[in-house]
Motif scaffolding. Structure first.
Motif, PDB file in Angstrom:
ATOM      1  N   THR A 219       0.834  -1.200   0.000  1.00 39.77           N
ATOM      2  CA  THR A 219       0.000   0.000   0.000  1.00 39.77           C
ATOM      3  C   THR A 219       0.871   1.254   0.000  1.00 39.77           C
ATOM      4  N   ILE A 220       1.905   1.263   0.807  1.00 44.52           N
ATOM      5  CA  ILE A 220       2.830   2.403   0.844  1.00 44.52           C
ATOM      6  C   ILE A 220       3.470   2.611  -0.528  1.00 44.52           C
ATOM      7  N   GLU A 221       3.883   1.527  -1.142  1.00 39.11           N
ATOM      8  CA  GLU A 221       4.492   1.596  -2.475  1.00 39.11           C
ATOM      9  C   GLU A 221       3.505   2.171  -3.498  1.00 39.11           C
ATOM     10  N   GLN A 222       2.269   1.720  -3.471  1.00 37.12           N
ATOM     11  CA  GLN A 222       1.263   2.191  -4.420  1.00 37.12           C
ATOM     12  C   GLN A 222       0.942   3.668  -4.202  1.00 37.12           C
ATOM     13  N   ILE A 223       0.769   4.071  -2.946  1.00 38.48           N
ATOM     14  CA  ILE A 223       0.462   5.475  -2.652  1.00 38.48           C
ATOM     15  C   ILE A 223       1.635   6.366  -3.050  1.00 38.48           C
ATOM     16  N   THR A 224       2.840   5.931  -2.756  1.00 39.08           N
ATOM     17  CA  THR A 224       4.023   6.709  -3.114  1.00 39.08           C
ATOM     18  C   THR A 224       4.092   6.915  -4.623  1.00 39.08           C
TER      19      THR A 224
END
Length: 117
Positions: free
Chosen positions: A32-37
């Motif tokens: 999720t962090i990767e996608q939001i970033t």
């Protein structure tokens, strides 16, 4: 809470390495962090393109539109007669950066519960 299927080979390995639920929570958090970033980076790039095109940031552009009729006439004559389409997308980018950044901050603040110390 939502239930998802996990392939047996992953369940086997992750269970052998420790708490399956904690491992899945951490994996989903990282994804999720990767996608939001990535989403924030894309929105920032589009925002920067509009700043370059119009020579100012979104807030200044929006303020000038509401206060300066000469600015609007010059926009339509010299830069782009479809500036309203750009404005809608620029607003989407500008607000999206803030929204997604807040979501990312919330996830990161909650991360202390998922990452082993």
């Amino acid at each position: 809470m939502v239930t998802v299927s996990i392939k047996d080979e992953y369940v086997e390995v992750l269970s052998a390495l420790g708490d399956l639920q904690a491992a899945m929570d951490l994996a989903i958090q990282r994804y999720t962090i990767e996608q939001i970033t990535g989403k924030v980076a894309e929105l920032r790039q589009r925002n920067a393109q509009y700043q370059a095109k119009y020579g100012m940031d979104y807030l200044t552009f929006n303020q000038r539109l509401s206060e300066d009729e000469v600015f609007i006439r010059n926009l339509e004559a010299k830069i782009n007669n479809l500036w309203e389409i750009d404005l809608a997308d620029w607003e989407f980018c500008y607000k999206g950066i803030g929204d997604w950044t807040r979501k990312l901050q919330n996830i990161l603040l909650e991360s202390n519960n998922l990452i082993p110390h």
